[in-house]
Write a protein that holds these residues in place. Structure first.
Motif, PDB file in Angstrom:
ATOM      1  N   THR A 322      -3.761 -53.781 -10.360  1.00 24.89           N
ATOM      2  CA  THR A 322      -4.429 -52.926  -9.375  1.00 24.89           C
ATOM      3  C   THR A 322      -3.737 -53.007  -8.017  1.00 24.89           C
ATOM      4  O   THR A 322      -3.684 -52.021  -7.280  1.00 24.89           O
ATOM      5  CB  THR A 322      -5.918 -53.298  -9.216  1.00 24.89           C
ATOM      6  N   THR A 326      -2.238 -49.832  -6.095  1.00 22.45           N
ATOM      7  CA  THR A 326      -2.580 -49.591  -4.696  1.00 22.45           C
ATOM      8  C   THR A 326      -1.322 -49.425  -3.848  1.00 22.45           C
ATOM      9  O   THR A 326      -1.246 -48.524  -3.004  1.00 22.45           O
ATOM     10  CB  THR A 326      -3.434 -50.748  -4.143  1.00 22.45           C
ATOM     11  N   ASP A 330      -0.627 -46.002  -2.002  1.00 20.95           N
ATOM     12  CA  ASP A 330      -0.532 -45.994  -0.542  1.00 20.95           C
ATOM     13  C   ASP A 330       0.785 -45.386  -0.077  1.00 20.95           C
ATOM     14  O   ASP A 330       0.830 -44.664   0.929  1.00 20.95           O
ATOM     15  CB  ASP A 330      -0.670 -47.416   0.011  1.00 20.95           C
ATOM     16  N   GLU A 359     -10.543 -46.103  -4.565  1.00 17.15           N
ATOM     17  CA  GLU A 359      -9.357 -46.157  -3.709  1.00 17.15           C
ATOM     18  C   GLU A 359      -9.603 -47.089  -2.529  1.00 17.15           C
ATOM     19  O   GLU A 359      -8.768 -47.927  -2.184  1.00 17.15           O
ATOM     20  CB  GLU A 359      -9.015 -44.762  -3.185  1.00 17.15           C
ATOM     21  N   GLU A 362      -9.442 -50.600  -3.357  1.00 21.18           N
ATOM     22  CA  GLU A 362      -8.134 -51.003  -3.911  1.00 21.18           C
ATOM     23  C   GLU A 362      -8.283 -51.414  -5.372  1.00 21.18           C
ATOM     24  O   GLU A 362      -7.727 -52.409  -5.829  1.00 21.18           O
ATOM     25  CB  GLU A 362      -7.523 -52.144  -3.089  1.00 21.18           C
ATOM     26  N   ASN A 540     -12.639 -54.698  -1.243  1.00 24.74           N
ATOM     27  CA  ASN A 540     -12.224 -55.045  -2.596  1.00 24.74           C
ATOM     28  C   ASN A 540     -13.255 -55.976  -3.241  1.00 24.74           C
ATOM     29  O   ASN A 540     -13.697 -56.949  -2.616  1.00 24.74           O
ATOM     30  CB  ASN A 540     -10.849 -55.717  -2.550  1.00 24.74           C
TER      31      ASN A 540
END
Length: 627
Positions: A322, A326, A330, A359, A362, A540
């Motif tokens: 993950t 991310t 990004d 999103e 994250e 998160n």
């Protein structure tokens, strides 16, 4: 240069295009024996023309070079790869004497191909002739589809990724001395050498855990008492997939890498393989950051998904996956916003682009849609307000449309900046948050579960920091909101029935399947509710759980249970998604068919869902009684 433009393919270009090429070509000297591009791995970011010197191109397979050719002065390279292979090198390009290349930016090259059919046809026709060669056609076919290996990674030689440092100790060394040496060198293994200095054994970190610590052995015992029974070797020029198969077939986590004369020159571990696979994402991020136009980002999400298939299959930590997703997402978002702002011109006031939902936490997976918004500073005059509204409406449309082009589909619920409701001033966003917290209708609670997990990612992030402070202050002033949020969270029950059976869909296209995404929601909701209560700014889920553990909200056992449960369910979720991509050849989803779960997975999920039920009991006890 005049001689160059008089020959193919440049002779097909009109005078104006030749002048454009001339102004954009950049000269680059390259030393002898340099490898400019590597087959199936390197992104082709420039169209190359050899101005001086000589180079060779080839495809290497089973330590043999095939599809070879020589690039001489005036020859070009990279056109076919750019046009027909996703801008990934089909063959390796190696410079055999000191040379000078002329480099042309990929956008200029593609523009010429679009405008001059005969120029483009030169490369497509060459590709057609090459495809008549069975070996070449096989190379292309393997790159397009291969269900066993992600070839751009697995076709690399081991020499590209193994650790060349040799750490050794004698048979007489103690277990403690061997462990200290490994720790000092940050190594997961150490070789044993006999009295003649020859290596004849290996100790891995697994050996230390299982044969020393687990069995309570004295660390003063000889290191040889915990060594692996034998060393499995592999040549440095073998390909990565051979190392992979050797580990799987022999049940080994470490291999000794040897030179051509069979001397051990280093090690390679299963962790090295996973790390190296993930590192290939570096090239993808580099490609994203160097993109000059939106078309270079087209379907970038799919390319990312393909790069992550092998790390997921080979057991990489879900948290690590993950983080990689991310990082790539990004980078795409950053590039899309920059390109859009460059097109529209500077913003009329301070603003920040923010992301929400998975999103914002994250925690994106291979299933991805957009959840985003824009917040901009409060303005004094109606003229300024009108100007800002028009600008950010255009910016939101550009960004969301381009993210969709990159593979991040539009949100079905329109929770995007493209929806004018979610492109507003700071004071309007505060009003939204106030209404959701103090009115708490069912729709308000739904919005809060999405928008409260927000993160500023571009622009003046002081605006999102102010919004975060306002959120936590408002929740603190109306603790009853947490009761409502808890009641809403408790509607999402883990999919397990009264008799300990997994609850699955009874009809429809997902019959006999459980939605593994919904199965994770109770942990996400629990972390959110407790974090809002305790003023934790992070979004998160795993970070929230750690912060809560540090505040003694959870015991050590509770914290470990939550983290392990979350990671296990996320691992199954990732495995389901790559199954849809690789085996079912369709877009990834979150529906896991109970019949496809192993006995162990079923047992683990049942145990996890029972634990989640107990944690929901704790949540209910802590918050439902609040006034």
């Amino acid at each position: 240069m005049e001689k160059l433009f008089s020959s193919k393919p440049f002779s097909f270009l009109p005078k104006s295009a030749k002048e454009t090429f001339l102004s954009h070509f950049e000269s680059r000297p390259i030393k002898k024996n340099s490898v400019l591009l590597t087959q199936e791995t390197s992104p082709v970011e420039k169209f190359l023309v050899l101005s001086k010197g000589m180079a060779q191109y080839y495809f290497e397979q089973n330590n043999e070079k095939t599809m070879q050719g020589t690039l001489r002065e005036g020859g070009d390279f990279g056109g076919i790869s750019i046009l027909l292979n996703g801008a990934v090198a089909i063959r390796t390009l190696e410079v055999v004497e000191d040379s000078v290349f002329l480099e042309l930016d990929i956008d200029v090259f593609l523009k010429a191909c679009t405008e001059v059919d005969s120029f483009k046809a030169y490369f497509t026709n060459s590709f057609g002739r090459l495809m008549l060669n069975k070996s070449y056609a096989g190379i292309i076919a393997r790159q397009i589809k291969d269900k066993e290996f992600n070839l751009p990674f697995f076709n690399q030689p081991i020499s590209a990724i193994f650790k060349p440092n040799i750490i050794k100790c004698s048979h007489d060394a103690t277990v403690k001395e061997a462990a200290q040496k490994m720790a000092k060198s940050h190594s997961a293994s150490i070789f044993l050498k006999n009295r003649n200095g020859k290596i004849d054994g290996i100790i891995t970190d697994a050996d230390l855990r299982e044969k020393a610590l687990a069995q309570g052995r004295n660390d003063g015992q000889p290191a040889s008492t915990v060594a692996s029974s034998s060393i499995v070797t592999i040549p440095a020029d073998a390909q990565v997939f051979e190392a992979f198969l050797a580990m799987i077939g022999g049940g080994r986590s470490h291999l000794a890498v040897t030179s051509k004369d069979d001397t051990i020159i280093g090690t390679i571990s299963d962790t090295d393989l996973i790390t190296a696979q993930a590192n290939s994402t570096y090239l993808l991020v580099k490609t994203i950051k160097s993109a000059r136009s939106v078309h270079q980002l087209e379907n970038m999400h799919s390319k990312m998904a393909l790069m992550l298939l092998d790390p997921i299959r080979n057991g990489a930590n879900p948290e690590y996956i993950t983080r990689l997703i991310t990082t790539i997402s990004d980078a795409i978002l950053d590039k899309v916003i920059k390109l859009s702002v460059d097109e529209l011109g500077p913003a009329p006031c301070k603003f920040a682009f923010m992301i929400m939902g998975s999103e914002g936490r994250e925690e994106q997976t291979l299933v991805s849609d957009q959840d985003n918004g824009i917040v901009y500073e409060d303005l004094e005059t109606d003229t300024m307000k009108s100007e800002a509204s028009v600008y950010f409406e255009k910016l939101a449309d550009l960004v969301c449309d381009r993210l969709n082009t990159a593979g991040y589909k539009f949100c079905d619920g329109e929770c995007m900046a493209k929806n004018p409701k979610w492109s507003q001033t700071l004071s309007q966003w505060k009003k939204y948050f106030y209404d959701w917290i103090f009115h708490t209708s069912p729709e308000d609670l739904l919005n809060s579960s999405i928008f409260f997990d927000f993160k500023g990612v571009w622009g003046d992030l002081e605006l999102t920091d102010q919004l975060k402070s306002y959120l936590l202050d408002s929740v603190n002033k109306n603790v009853g909101f947490l009761r409502h949020l808890t009641e809403n969270a408790l509607h999402f029950k883990p999919p397990i029935g009264f008799f300990g059976k997994l609850v699955v869909e009874s009809e429809g296209e997902n019959k006999d399947s459980l939605n593994i995404k919904w199965a994770m929601l109770p942990i996400i909701d629990l972390a959110r509710v407790y974090s809002l209560k305790h003023g934790i700014t992070q979004t998160n889920t795993l970070t929230r759980l750690f912060r809560l553990y540090m505040k003694r909200v959870f015991t050590n056992k509770e914290y470990i249970d939550l983290v392990q449960s979350y990671n296990y369910v996320m691992k199954i979720r990732f495995m389901r998604q790559i199954t849809t991509i690789v085996d079912e050849e369709r877009a990834p989803d979150n529906y896991v068919n109970e019949k496809n779960l192993s006995y162990l997975d079923k047992a683990m999920l049942k145990e996890i869902f029972k634990k989640i039920e107990s944690f929901q009991g704790k949540l209910k006890s802590d918050f439902i009684g609040m006034v």
